[in-house]
Design a protein around this motif. Structure first.
Motif, PDB file in Angstrom:
ATOM      1  N   GLY B  43      -9.392  -3.481   1.590  1.00 43.44           N
ATOM      2  CA  GLY B  43      -9.501  -2.901   0.247  1.00 43.44           C
ATOM      3  C   GLY B  43      -9.839  -3.990  -0.747  1.00 43.44           C
ATOM      4  O   GLY B  43      -9.477  -5.155  -0.537  1.00 43.44           O
ATOM      5  N   ARG B  44     -10.558  -3.577  -1.805  1.00 39.62           N
ATOM      6  CA  ARG B  44     -10.913  -4.586  -2.795  1.00 39.62           C
ATOM      7  C   ARG B  44      -9.655  -5.000  -3.562  1.00 39.62           C
ATOM      8  O   ARG B  44      -8.633  -4.308  -3.494  1.00 39.62           O
ATOM      9  N   SER B  45      -9.782  -6.113  -4.297  1.00 33.12           N
ATOM     10  CA  SER B  45      -8.643  -6.587  -5.087  1.00 33.12           C
ATOM     11  C   SER B  45      -8.222  -5.519  -6.079  1.00 33.12           C
ATOM     12  O   SER B  45      -9.073  -4.891  -6.713  1.00 33.12           O
ATOM     13  N   GLY B  46      -6.936  -5.301  -6.156  1.00 31.67           N
ATOM     14  CA  GLY B  46      -6.432  -4.325  -7.132  1.00 31.67           C
ATOM     15  C   GLY B  46      -6.449  -2.919  -6.609  1.00 31.67           C
ATOM     16  O   GLY B  46      -6.139  -1.968  -7.340  1.00 31.67           O
ATOM     17  N   SER B  47      -6.815  -2.744  -5.310  1.00 30.61           N
ATOM     18  CA  SER B  47      -6.887  -1.378  -4.796  1.00 30.61           C
ATOM     19  C   SER B  47      -5.503  -0.827  -4.469  1.00 30.61           C
ATOM     20  O   SER B  47      -5.337   0.368  -4.239  1.00 30.61           O
ATOM     21  N   GLY B  48      -4.521  -1.702  -4.366  1.00 25.95           N
ATOM     22  CA  GLY B  48      -3.156  -1.225  -4.126  1.00 25.95           C
ATOM     23  C   GLY B  48      -2.601  -1.624  -2.774  1.00 25.95           C
ATOM     24  O   GLY B  48      -1.580  -1.076  -2.337  1.00 25.95           O
ATOM     25  N   LYS B  49      -3.259  -2.591  -2.101  1.00 27.39           N
ATOM     26  CA  LYS B  49      -2.797  -2.989  -0.754  1.00 27.39           C
ATOM     27  C   LYS B  49      -1.365  -3.549  -0.813  1.00 27.39           C
ATOM     28  O   LYS B  49      -0.504  -3.163  -0.027  1.00 27.39           O
ATOM     29  N   SER B  50      -1.157  -4.493  -1.765  1.00 25.25           N
ATOM     30  CA  SER B  50       0.182  -5.123  -1.877  1.00 25.25           C
ATOM     31  C   SER B  50       1.225  -4.087  -2.245  1.00 25.25           C
ATOM     32  O   SER B  50       2.338  -4.087  -1.709  1.00 25.25           O
ATOM     33  N   THR B  51       0.830  -3.157  -3.133  1.00 26.53           N
ATOM     34  CA  THR B  51       1.774  -2.119  -3.548  1.00 26.53           C
ATOM     35  C   THR B  51       2.154  -1.267  -2.342  1.00 26.53           C
ATOM     36  O   THR B  51       3.321  -0.908  -2.151  1.00 26.53           O
ATOM     37  N   PHE B  52       1.167  -0.965  -1.507  1.00 25.67           N
ATOM     38  CA  PHE B  52       1.410  -0.162  -0.314  1.00 25.67           C
ATOM     39  C   PHE B  52       2.443  -0.855   0.588  1.00 25.67           C
ATOM     40  O   PHE B  52       3.397  -0.236   1.052  1.00 25.67           O
ATOM     41  N   LEU B  53       2.237  -2.189   0.791  1.00 26.10           N
ATOM     42  CA  LEU B  53       3.182  -2.938   1.632  1.00 26.10           C
ATOM     43  C   LEU B  53       4.579  -2.959   0.999  1.00 26.10           C
ATOM     44  O   LEU B  53       5.589  -2.862   1.702  1.00 26.10           O
ATOM     45  N   ASN B  54       4.612  -3.091  -0.327  1.00 31.29           N
ATOM     46  CA  ASN B  54       5.916  -3.089  -1.022  1.00 31.29           C
ATOM     47  C   ASN B  54       6.640  -1.757  -0.825  1.00 31.29           C
ATOM     48  O   ASN B  54       7.861  -1.716  -0.694  1.00 31.29           O
ATOM     49  N   LEU B  55       5.851  -0.663  -0.793  1.00 33.72           N
ATOM     50  CA  LEU B  55       6.470   0.652  -0.601  1.00 33.72           C
ATOM     51  C   LEU B  55       6.979   0.793   0.828  1.00 33.72           C
ATOM     52  O   LEU B  55       8.068   1.319   1.072  1.00 33.72           O
ATOM     53  N   VAL B  56       6.176   0.295   1.766  1.00 30.45           N
ATOM     54  CA  VAL B  56       6.565   0.410   3.173  1.00 30.45           C
ATOM     55  C   VAL B  56       7.838  -0.387   3.444  1.00 30.45           C
ATOM     56  O   VAL B  56       8.720   0.035   4.180  1.00 30.45           O
ATOM     57  N   SER B  57       7.939  -1.548   2.802  1.00 31.95           N
ATOM     58  CA  SER B  57       9.107  -2.417   3.052  1.00 31.95           C
ATOM     59  C   SER B  57      10.327  -1.975   2.263  1.00 31.95           C
ATOM     60  O   SER B  57      11.433  -2.460   2.500  1.00 31.95           O
ATOM     61  N   GLY B  58      10.128  -1.052   1.309  1.00 30.17           N
ATOM     62  CA  GLY B  58      11.264  -0.626   0.479  1.00 30.17           C
ATOM     63  C   GLY B  58      11.514  -1.560  -0.683  1.00 30.17           C
ATOM     64  O   GLY B  58      12.498  -1.416  -1.408  1.00 30.17           O
ATOM     65  N   ILE B  59      10.627  -2.534  -0.888  1.00 27.40           N
ATOM     66  CA  ILE B  59      10.777  -3.413  -2.056  1.00 27.40           C
ATOM     67  C   ILE B  59      10.594  -2.582  -3.323  1.00 27.40           C
ATOM     68  O   ILE B  59      11.283  -2.774  -4.313  1.00 27.40           O
ATOM     69  N   ASP B  60       9.644  -1.664  -3.265  1.00 30.90           N
ATOM     70  CA  ASP B  60       9.323  -0.810  -4.413  1.00 30.90           C
ATOM     71  C   ASP B  60       9.507   0.655  -3.971  1.00 30.90           C
ATOM     72  O   ASP B  60       9.073   1.002  -2.868  1.00 30.90           O
TER      73      ASP B  60
END
Lengths: 849, 227
Positions: B43-60
């Motif tokens: 995914g391009r920068s800012g597409s939400g990849k990090s956010t997705f990982l944060n959701l999967v890990s329960g960080i967010d």
């Protein structure tokens, strides 16, 4: 400087409002404390000077006498025989208004016929015709008085209303015949506690029949011979002094007290400067990426420097203005404490309101801006060193700091050695003595980062194996960010060291005074005989009372003291005139070995003993002779002893009553010590004595006097305690600011910890662990620093300031309290950052760069 | 790899507020990851990849939808429970390595273990062994700032694996590394993670990873697209 460049930097600052606010708080608190002390001290002294001018007006000189007062015939001789016209008689003393208020007023009796030429402050505000009316009525109507409109309003009095005044248990009705209208704050204060009457009325009210308090002299510059003319007819107990020199000597008297207070204020400013330095350094370091980018696009080092200094200047102006406003408010509070202390130790001044002058405000502005810019110079230079190509990492910055810390360690040793040298080789200078404390504290502060690194290493080495990985983090975090944590610890250390130093000093002083009081209070009961010593009635009454006391069946013996003033070296010197017995002689603690014949010589020969402060201030040693002015001219009195006395810091002489009465007239007694026979019921005897004394006089047991004296002692240190807490509050703000900034800077790191499974509670505990360790380190290092400060305060500053020597009493509780203060203050400072970080969502923290 | 689902994502939506406006990052994402599967997320920068990982890990936490790992629905857990879950079941590898700078290499690895249990000699041996495999035997006591970027990332991978988590989440693990070092890191991940049978989701830009992945997804127009 371009506005866009400004905006680039300022936007960053707006995003960190907490840090901005704390920097402003640091400046404001530092300025506030300094300014409040200055304002309160100056207001107290100005009030005293202005009160003098209330009746001296254009007078250049004043003839005053010791406790016997001036014979009013002197005035006649000067005016009629010597033909000196510009002189005015004054009878003055404090009186109590019995009905309307508990307040005491200064009653001044003037000669209405010549008063006008003096143009005293009270006249200057009135219209000429109004003054004439007032003076005529004062002269023509007996028992009449003038007071200010504000006083009349406060006391609910109108023109032609009567009121009662009391002086030395004598009551007198006076009628208000005129209200004075002050037209500015100064004259309002001068007139606030003033009653003006005709001199005859004043003499009657005050019981000063045939006596005057002073004669005001307006000296014509073209006729200096008048001084010599006056000198010729002056009696032995009178002095001609210039009004300027009198106020000068009052200032001189309170100089040591004033310097010590101002030093406390500067200590607060020093702690405040640490706070400013810390905050500005943070703001610079946090912007290293921004500054690097600006440098990359062509912004010069000079522009960066200007940018930082410009911001600091703006903060300084805001902080200083808030500080001045705070200082004025704080000054109002301190004014009461300072006036009370001056009243207790030096001379009587009425509590006034704060007088704010543009000069003092100017001083505050210069101090605030100057101190801020000075504190900002190091981070401003640091900012210019940021490379435009590579942005320094935190660890790179820290390794640079560690080199600096090593250098600071070496400098600190030089400062500490220099401070000690300055303390002991600076003669009698109080300022240099205090400067040595500043050098020592600064030296210890510079050594703090080294001590912190060492302590953290030691903690790890000693406890590391018992601590889990997580709990190794707090000491590691402190060491890793030593350039920031070190400053916060140093600021806290300074405040705690000052607290420990002051506490040890006050404790040592308290112990010394307690021992001195216990040794000195030899009688079972003490009768206090206050009042103006000018009145013949009082002298007679004193003698009668003493005779009655001696005749009481349970009284074994008596001792007595008269506190008066004698002229020596063209100034009044306090003298205690003793009638001692075998027991009371044991109450003197001499500062040297005493021969068996001392008391014999004290009674029989022309000798005096002097208090330690007197000997210190006048460089007096045993065997030296002091010339005392008697009716027969100057007589030499040999100093045969120097004894401990903590009742005042100017010191005094003491002589036997036998000696005194040989040269000076009888002035009665100030106090009589009553020694009961063995087995006497002291309470019963006290009741018996109480029936013999007047309402003004009092009977107190040695225990009651001890208690009252110790209370007075505590009261004189209230101001010191208050200022000490203020600098501790500033240090607390400093630690709070540093911790806030630290936690914000390591948000991401704390976010990682949260990401790998550390709970908010564990994170909170980690931050508390770190702040607690910082507090403990500050507290531990403050112990040696505080002891050194106490040592210099006791043996250098206080001895030079007041001439007292005292023993150093080490009190372990002071150390525990200091340690607890540092620990708790740091923990408190950590609460908000800990809660904030615990609440920060890990995802947000991880996004932070 | 088994057919059993290690991670189940249902109707996952996330948005954030900026200047008073709501920005949707993605909406109603669905995905199932099998145990031992290696998923790559492009995914391009800012597409939400990090956010997705944060959701999967329960960080967010997500706005809506579910994240189920090993049968446990993370969205039904409290913040504290999610933290404890993460501690036991998730290993994280970040783009910026994110080692704790005040802990040594060995301590960085021991910390996740300590969060779970009391550290034993066996644990210390395990750490030493793993680091020896990564050629860090003589640098156990070094601090992260003494290591190069590639070295730091290798330690970070070791940290993510040391407590034997079920799921490894890697957020641009080669983003800060040069091509060669990036390759080495990917090979290491492949060796350590895949061969240990761990489930892994990696967000990346790197094309080098394509050959290693079991499935590839990208976030496009707020949706998850299989490639």
């Amino acid at each position: 400087m371009s506005s866009i460049l400004d905006r680039a930097s300022r936007n960053f600052l707006w995003q960190h409002p907490w840090q901005l606010a704390l920097a402003i708080v640091g400046i404001a608190l530092g300025v506030a404390v300094v300014i409040s002390i200055d304002l309160a001290m100056e207001s107290s002294l100005t009030a005293f000077e202005q009160a003098g001018k209330a009746f001296s007006g254009t007078a250049t000189h004043r003839i005053i006498a010791g406790d016997g007062g001036l014979d009013e015939r002197l005035y006649t001789r000067l005016r009629v025989e010597q033909g000196i016209q510009k002189i005015a008689p004054v009878a003055s003393a404090y009186v109590q208004l019995t009905e309307q208020t508990e307040e005491s007023f200064r009653l001044i009796g003037i000669d209405p016929l010549i008063e006008k030429s003096l143009q005293a402050v009270w006249q200057q505000q009135q219209k000429a015709n109004k003054t004439s009316v007032f003076l005529t009525r004062l002269l023509s109507e007996p028992n009449t008085a003038l007071m200010s409109e504000q006083s009349a309003q406060r006391l609910h009095l109108k023109i032609n209303d009567d009121f009662t005044v009391m002086a030395d248990s004598r009551e007198q009705r006076l009628k208000v015949i005129g209200l004075l209208a002050p037209d500015n704050a100064v004259s309002e204060q001068v007139l606030a506690r003033l009653l003006i009457t005709d001199i005859a009325t004043a003499q009657e009210v005050l019981g000063l029949f045939g006596r005057l308090s002073s004669i005001e002299v307006v000296l014509d510059k073209n006729r200096p011979e008048i001084l010599a003319q006056i000198g010729k007819v002056l009696p032995a107990n009178a002095l001609l002094i210039s009004t300027d020199s009198q106020s000068q000597s009052m200032r001189e008297m309170t100089r040591a007290f004033s310097i010590n207070l101002k030093a406390m204020g500067l200590l607060s400013l020093l702690v405040g400067m640490f706070l400013i330095y810390n905050t500005m350094t943070f703001l610079v370091v946090q912007r290293r990426r921004l500054i690097g980018s600006l440098r990359a696009i062509g912004v010069t080092r000079r522009q960066i420097f200007k940018l930082i200094i410009g911001e600091a200047f703006l903060l300084a102006i805001i902080g200083t203005l808030i500080g001045i406003a705070l200082g004025i408010a704080l000054g109002q509070g301190l004014l009461y404490l300072i006036s009370e202390t001056i009243n207790a130790i030096y001379f009587r001044i009425d509590t006034t309101s704060l007088m704010v002058s543009p000069v003092q405000i100017g001083k505050g502005v210069l101090l605030g801006i100057g101190a801020t810019l000075l504190a900002v110079l190091p981070p401003a230079f640091e900012a210019t060193r940021f490379s435009p190509v590579t942005v320094l990492t935190r660890s790179q910055l820290e390794s640079g700091s560690r080199r600096l810390i090593k250098v600071a360690g070496l400098i600190s040793l030089v400062l500490i050695a220099g401070g000690m040298a300055l303390a002991f080789f600076s003669g009698k200078s109080i300022s240099l003595g205090l400067a040595s404390i500043f050098l020592l504290l600064f030296g210890f502060a510079l050594l703090t980062p080294n001590f912190t690194l060492l302590s953290m290493r030691l903690i790890e080495r000693l406890f590391g194996r018992f601590l889990g990985i997580l709990w190794r983090l707090p000491p590691r975090m402190i060491s890793a960010e030593i350039s920031r944590t070190g400053i916060a610890i140093a600021a806290l250390m300074i405040a705690v060291a000052a607290t420990i130093g002051m506490d040890l000093m006050i404790g040592s002083f308290r112990q010394t005074v307690a021992q001195w009081l216990q040794a000195s209070l030899r009688a079972d009961l003490y009768v206090s005989l206050p009042g103006e010593k000018m009145t013949a009635d009082k002298i007679l009454a004193d003698h009668r009372l003493k005779e009655k006391l001696a005749e009481l069946p349970n009284v074994q013996m008596l001792s007595s003291v008269l506190h008066t003033k004698i002229i020596t070296d063209d100034e009044f010197t306090k003298v205690s005139v003793f009638e001692l017995n075998a027991k009371s002689k044991k109450g003197f603690i001499f500062k040297h070995k005493v021969g068996d014949d001392l008391w014999n010589r004290f009674e029989q020969r022309q000798t005096v003993i002097v208090t330690e402060p007197y000997a210190y201030h006048h460089d007096i040693s045993i065997g030296q002779k002091i010339l005392l002015q008697t009716a027969q001219g100057n007589e030499p009195f040999e100093v045969i002893g120097i004894y401990a006395d903590y009742s005042g810091d100017q010191g005094h002489l003491a002589m036997s009553r036998h000696n005194f009465q040989h040269y000076w007239s009888d002035l009665g007694y100030s106090g009589i010590g009553v020694y009961a026979k063995d087995g006497t019921d002291l309470q019963q005897l006290e009741n018996q004595l109480s029936k013999l004394v007047t309402a003004e006089q009092s009977v107190k047991s040695d225990r009651a006097i001890y208690k009252a004296s110790m209370e007075m002692f505590e009261q004189t240190f209230t101001i010191t305690e208050t200022l000490r807490w203020l600098s501790a509050a500033i240090a607390f703000t400093g630690v709070f600011s540093a911790l806030m900034a630290l936690q914000f800077e390591r948000t991401r790191q704390l976010g990682i910890l949260r990401a790998i499974g550390i709970t908010p509670r564990q994170l909170t505990a980690l931050i508390f662990g770190e702040t607690g360790l910082m507090g403990l380190t500050a507290g531990l290092f403050a112990i040696p620093a505080g002891n050194v400060v106490a040592y210099v305060l006791i043996f250098v500053v206080y001895q030079r300031s007041f001439g007292w020597t005292m023993a150093f009493y080490f009190n372990p509780w002071v150390i525990y309290q200091g340690l607890a203060l540092a620990f708790i203050a740091a923990l408190f400072a950590g609460i908000f950052p800990a809660l904030k970080m615990a609440k920060t969502k890990p995802a947000e923290a991880l996004r932070t760069e | 790899m088994t057919t059993e689902a290690a991670i189940t994502i249902q109707q996952l939506s996330k948005s954030y507020q900026e200047s008073g406006r709501q920005h949707e990052i993605f909406s109603k994402l669905d995905m199932q990851v099998r145990r031992g599967e290696f998923i790559v997320l492009f995914g391009r920068s800012g597409s939400g990849k990090s956010t997705f990982l944060n959701l999967v890990s329960g960080i967010d936490p997500p706005d809506r939808g579910k994240v189920i790992i090993n049968g446990i629905n993370l969205t039904g857990l409290t913040e504290h429970e999610r933290t404890l879950f993460r501690r036991h079941h998730i290993g994280f590898v970040f783009q910026s390595y994110n080692l704790i700078p005040t802990l040594t290499v060995a301590e960085n690895l021991l910390l996740p273990l300590e969060l779970i249990k009391r550290i034993t000699v066996k644990d210390k041996d395990k750490v030493a062994g793993l680091l020896a495999r990564l050629n860090f035997a003589d640098r156990l006591d070094s601090y992260p700032d003494r290591l190069s970027g590639g070295e730091q990332q290798r330690v970070a991978i070791a940290r993510a694996l040391i407590h034997d988590p079920d799921v490894i989440l890697a957020d641009e693990p080669t983003g800060n590394l040069d091509l060669d070092t990036g390759k080495q890191v990917l090979e290491l991940l492949d060796t350590l993670v895949k061969k240990a049978g761990k489930t892994m989701i990696m967000a990346t830009h790197s094309q080098e990873v394509i050959g290693m992945a079991d499935r590839i997804f990208s976030i496009h127009n707020r949706s998850l697209v299989s490639r």
